[in-house]
Design a protein around this motif. Structure first.
Motif, PDB file in Angstrom:
ATOM      1  N   GLU A   1       0.824  -1.194   0.000  1.00 26.13           N
ATOM      2  CA  GLU A   1       0.000   0.000   0.000  1.00 26.13           C
ATOM      3  C   GLU A   1       0.863   1.252   0.000  1.00 26.13           C
ATOM      4  O   GLU A   1       1.988   1.247   0.519  1.00 26.13           O
ATOM      5  N   SER A   2       0.323   2.310  -0.545  1.00 27.81           N
ATOM      6  CA  SER A   2       0.988   3.608  -0.512  1.00 27.81           C
ATOM      7  C   SER A   2      -0.065   4.695  -0.602  1.00 27.81           C
ATOM      8  O   SER A   2      -1.230   4.425  -0.912  1.00 27.81           O
TER       9      SER A   2
ATOM     10  N   LEU B   1      -5.206   6.208  -1.994  1.00 28.45           N
ATOM     11  CA  LEU B   1      -4.374   5.073  -1.619  1.00 28.45           C
ATOM     12  C   LEU B   1      -4.228   4.126  -2.797  1.00 28.45           C
ATOM     13  O   LEU B   1      -5.161   3.967  -3.586  1.00 28.45           O
TER      14      LEU B   1
ATOM     15  N   SER C   1      -4.883   2.902  10.233  1.00 28.72           N
ATOM     16  CA  SER C   1      -3.997   2.190   9.328  1.00 28.72           C
ATOM     17  C   SER C   1      -4.857   1.452   8.313  1.00 28.72           C
ATOM     18  O   SER C   1      -5.700   0.641   8.687  1.00 28.72           O
TER      19      SER C   1
ATOM     20  N   THR D   1      -0.908   1.349   5.334  1.00 34.20           N
ATOM     21  CA  THR D   1      -0.434   2.721   5.195  1.00 34.20           C
ATOM     22  C   THR D   1      -1.277   3.587   6.118  1.00 34.20           C
ATOM     23  O   THR D   1      -2.485   3.388   6.247  1.00 34.20           O
TER      24      THR D   1
END
Length: 126
Positions: free
Chosen positions: A6-7, A20, A93, A120
């Motif tokens: 994830e980012s 995301l 999160s 993330t």
């Protein structure tokens, strides 16, 4: 083996937006539903949204309907979660997870998902 990363998390003011990404490697996402889950400190993990492998089915919990949009680009092996009008209660999160299934399969239960990313962090604050 399917791996998810994830980012896109970060700090945003209430009312702001984040996108995301959930990028997959190792296997193609063509046969996997992708779900997003979030967990705030001191709270249980919560399923937020899911998109089927074909993209035809996308489900959202009531608290994010109209604000969050899930999409997928199977050519890039990536799923995106666009989050608009963020609220403090959206903080936590965020993790994506994959569940292999038919093109319309879109489970809600975390137990249905076999591969998970590390998460993330999303912070919504002034």
């Amino acid at each position: 083996q399917l791996q998810l990363v994830e980012s896109g998390g970060g700090l945003v003011q209430p009312g702001g937006s984040l996108r995301l990404s959930c990028a997959a490697s190792g296997l193609t996402l063509d046969y996997y539903a992708i779900g997003w889950f979030r967990q705030a400190p001191g709270k249980e993990r919560e399923g937020v949204t899911c998109i089927s492998s074909s993209g035809e089915i996308a489900s959202y919990i009531d608290s994010v309907k109209g604000r969050f949009t899930l999409s997928r680009d199977n050519a890039k092996n990536t799923v995106y979660l666009q989050m608009n009008s963020l609220k403090s209660k959206d903080a936590g999160s965020y993790s994506c997870a994959a569940a292999r299934g038919s093109r319309l399969y879109c489970p809600i239960q975390a137990s249905a998902f076999g591969s998970w990313g590390q998460g993330t962090q999303v912070t919504v604050s002034t």
